[in-house]
Scaffold this active site. Structure first.
Site, PDB file in Angstrom:
ATOM      1  N   MET A 193       0.842  -1.170   0.000  1.00 18.31           N
ATOM      2  CA  MET A 193       0.000   0.000   0.000  1.00 18.31           C
ATOM      3  C   MET A 193       0.889   1.236   0.000  1.00 18.31           C
ATOM      4  O   MET A 193       1.207   1.773   1.041  1.00 18.31           O
ATOM      5  CB  MET A 193      -0.925  -0.038   1.213  1.00 18.31           C
ATOM      6  CG  MET A 193      -1.770   1.181   1.341  1.00 18.31           C
ATOM      7  SD  MET A 193      -3.084   1.078   2.573  1.00 18.31           S
ATOM      8  CE  MET A 193      -2.210   0.772   4.066  1.00 18.31           C
ATOM      9  N   PRO A 194       1.315   1.708  -1.171  1.00 22.92           N
ATOM     10  CA  PRO A 194       2.163   2.889  -1.233  1.00 22.92           C
ATOM     11  C   PRO A 194       1.425   4.152  -0.798  1.00 22.92           C
ATOM     12  O   PRO A 194       0.229   4.322  -1.055  1.00 22.92           O
ATOM     13  CB  PRO A 194       2.543   2.990  -2.709  1.00 22.92           C
ATOM     14  CG  PRO A 194       2.268   1.654  -3.282  1.00 22.92           C
ATOM     15  CD  PRO A 194       1.156   1.070  -2.474  1.00 22.92           C
ATOM     16  N   TYR A 195       2.169   5.004  -0.135  1.00 24.83           N
ATOM     17  CA  TYR A 195       1.696   6.331   0.242  1.00 24.83           C
ATOM     18  C   TYR A 195       2.713   7.315  -0.327  1.00 24.83           C
ATOM     19  O   TYR A 195       3.882   7.289   0.056  1.00 24.83           O
ATOM     20  CB  TYR A 195       1.618   6.461   1.769  1.00 24.83           C
ATOM     21  CG  TYR A 195       1.274   7.849   2.242  1.00 24.83           C
ATOM     22  CD1 TYR A 195      -0.044   8.234   2.423  1.00 24.83           C
ATOM     23  CD2 TYR A 195       2.276   8.785   2.503  1.00 24.83           C
ATOM     24  CE1 TYR A 195      -0.363   9.511   2.856  1.00 24.83           C
ATOM     25  CE2 TYR A 195       1.966  10.055   2.939  1.00 24.83           C
ATOM     26  CZ  TYR A 195       0.652  10.418   3.112  1.00 24.83           C
ATOM     27  OH  TYR A 195       0.346  11.679   3.535  1.00 24.83           O
TER      28      TYR A 195
END
Length: 68
Positions: free
Chosen positions: A1-3
């Protein structure tokens, strides 16, 4: 889950330009890391040029110097 947190100066960036940034960052995560775009978060923060410094000087002053 990239931010992904993108910080830019608040100098009239349009909604369309912001959408292009979001799309481009998301696509980069797909291409490079094979991440799901549905779980990729892109946050754009607009920072006042008074609060952004380069080489000992505020960007506001740098822009004023460049304009003259």
């Amino acid at each position: 889950m990239p931010y992904i947190n993108v910080k830019i100066t608040d100098e009239g960036v349009t909604c369309e330009q912001k959408q292009a940034i979001i799309k481009g960052c998301s696509q980069l995560m797909i291409d490079v890391l094979d991440k799901n775009p549905q779980t990729t978060f892109v946050v754009i923060e607009e920072v006042s040029t008074d609060n952004w410094g380069i080489g000992f000087e505020q960007v506001t002053k740098l822009r004023q110097t460049k304009a003259t």
